[in-house]
Design a protein around this motif. Structure first.
Motif, short mmCIF file in Angstrom:
data_model
loop_
_atom_site.label_atom_id
_atom_site.label_comp_id
_atom_site.label_asym_id
_atom_site.label_seq_id
_atom_site.Cartn_x
_atom_site.Cartn_y
_atom_site.Cartn_z
N GLN A 240 48.13 29.52 49.77
CA GLN A 240 47.08 30.50 49.47
C GLN A 240 47.37 31.24 48.18
O GLN A 240 48.54 31.44 47.81
CB GLN A 240 47.10 31.56 50.58
N VAL A 241 46.31 31.64 47.48
CA VAL A 241 46.45 32.56 46.34
C VAL A 241 45.81 33.88 46.76
O VAL A 241 44.66 33.88 47.23
CB VAL A 241 45.75 32.03 45.07
N ARG A 242 46.55 34.99 46.67
CA ARG A 242 46.00 36.30 47.05
C ARG A 242 46.14 37.26 45.88
O ARG A 242 47.09 37.18 45.11
CB ARG A 242 46.75 36.86 48.26
N TRP B 115 47.81 41.20 39.96
CA TRP B 115 48.23 39.83 39.63
C TRP B 115 47.71 38.90 40.70
O TRP B 115 47.09 39.35 41.66
CB TRP B 115 49.75 39.75 39.56
N ALA B 116 48.00 37.57 40.53
CA ALA B 116 47.64 36.62 41.58
C ALA B 116 48.94 36.12 42.20
O ALA B 116 49.82 35.64 41.49
CB ALA B 116 46.86 35.45 41.00
N GLY B 117 49.07 36.27 43.52
CA GLY B 117 50.28 35.78 44.19
C GLY B 117 49.97 34.44 44.82
O GLY B 117 49.03 34.33 45.61
N LEU C 16 51.45 35.22 39.34
CA LEU C 16 50.74 34.66 38.19
C LEU C 16 49.77 35.68 37.60
O LEU C 16 49.31 36.58 38.30
CB LEU C 16 49.92 33.43 38.64
N GLU C 17 49.47 35.49 36.33
CA GLU C 17 48.43 36.27 35.67
C GLU C 17 47.16 36.18 36.51
O GLU C 17 46.82 35.09 37.00
CB GLU C 17 48.21 35.64 34.30
N LEU C 18 46.47 37.31 36.73
CA LEU C 18 45.24 37.28 37.52
C LEU C 18 44.10 36.79 36.62
O LEU C 18 43.85 37.37 35.57
CB LEU C 18 44.91 38.69 38.05
N VAL C 19 43.46 35.72 37.03
CA VAL C 19 42.33 35.17 36.28
C VAL C 19 41.08 35.47 37.12
O VAL C 19 40.92 34.91 38.20
CB VAL C 19 42.53 33.65 36.10
N SER C 20 40.27 36.42 36.63
CA SER C 20 39.22 36.93 37.53
C SER C 20 37.80 36.59 37.10
O SER C 20 36.85 37.17 37.60
CB SER C 20 39.36 38.45 37.62
C1 LIG Z 1 43.12 31.35 41.72
C2 LIG Z 1 43.98 32.01 40.67
C3 LIG Z 1 45.14 31.42 40.22
C4 LIG Z 1 45.89 32.06 39.27
N1 LIG Z 1 45.49 33.25 38.79
N2 LIG Z 1 44.36 33.82 39.22
C5 LIG Z 1 43.60 33.24 40.14
#
Ligand SMILES: Cc1ccnnc1
Length: 284
Positions: free
Chosen positions: A25-27, A38-40, A92-96
């Protein structure tokens, strides 16, 4: 490699689920010290080699090693890695900005100038990765995301390096994992692979009714520019696509060559004018 043994919850507040896949999962997570989000990516590690659930620790180490090697504006950044009993957490960097796919799907017509901007960023990320002998091997619309959904020109971010591979000098690598719709013919034929497989995977005119049909279409390289979609598309764009959909990986354009193709890097003012007059029909 040793990852941080601290409990990830001591440093991050765990939030909503952003996505899940073959890995876990990515949370969304919130760094307690800074308040930044961030994205875990929570990866289940298999206890011993015979258990089926979870990932091999070695494949997680590979994903971490690869992410640490590819720091680029168009590739998601890895900030930290934590490990508990049976779980590794990548911060990880949060990609929103959501998936590029959804951004494009909601448009009636995509101007070629917009498509070129996205394609250029994808190719910049890819050519950077390929220059380090790293192939993504799971490039598909879901793994091409937008940095945010507010700026008029969002940045492309390539995510999910769970199937990525670092080629060592003279090493042969085969794999049959990937997504049927976006898979290169050499993957289906279980031939030695290269970074060229990434180039073909981004496009998919091969959609069949079943996975088997799709794979047959990929092998046969049979596609055509249906008038209802491509009547308004420039000949430059069609030339670009034709140079990508090539069965022999050695003859396919590389990411570097794509960036020099006149559709992406026009030479004459006429070529610029021509593509600005064109659009890609998104509605069937
Ligand atoms: C789904 C995802 C993966 C990495 N960063 N942000 C969002």
């Amino acid at each position: 490699a040793v990852f941080k043994p601290e409990n990830v919850e001591d440093l991050y507040e765990i939030g909503e689920v952003l996505g899940s896949g073959h890995f876990g999962q990515v949370r969304q997570v919130r760094e307690r010290a800074s308040g930044k989000c961030w994205a875990g990516k929570f990866l289940k590690i298999r206890k011993n080699s015979c258990s089926r659930l979870g990932l091999d620790r070695s494949s997680v180490e590979q994903e971490v090693e690869i992410l640490q090697a590819v720091q680029h504006p168009n590739i998601v950044i890895l900030k930290d890695v934590f490990e508990s009993r049976a779980e590794v957490v990548l911060i990880l960097e949060l990609v929103s900005g959501g998936e590029l796919f959804d951004f494009i799907a909601q448009k009636d017509n995509l101007l070629e100038s917009e498509a070129i901007e996205f394609m250029k960023q994808i190719l910049q990320g890819l050519s950077f990765m390929h220059s380090k002998n790293i192939a993504h091997f799971d490039l598909k619309p879901e793994n091409v995301m937008l940095s945010d959904n507010v700026s008029p020109h969002p940045n492309i971010k390539l995510i999910d390096f769970g199937l990525a591979h670092l080629f060592h000098q003279g090493e042969e690598y085969r794999s049959t994992s990937g997504t049927p719709q976006y898979i290169a013919p050499e993957v289906i034929n279980n031939e030695p692979l290269s970074t060229a497989a990434d180039i073909l995977s981004g496009l998919s005119p091969f959609q069949g009714d079943t996975n088997e049909d799709t794979l047959k279409n990929v092998i046969a390289m049979n596609y055509e520019f249906h008038a209802q979609y491509f009547s308004t598309t420039s000949s430059m764009a069609k030339d670009f696509i034709q140079k990508l959909l090539v069965k022999n990986p050695n003859e396919r354009m590389t990411a570097e060559e794509c960036l020099l193709h006149p559709w992406i890097k026009p030479i004459t003012r006429k070529q610029v004018a021509n593509r600005n007059r064109s659009s890609i029909n998104m509605k069937s």
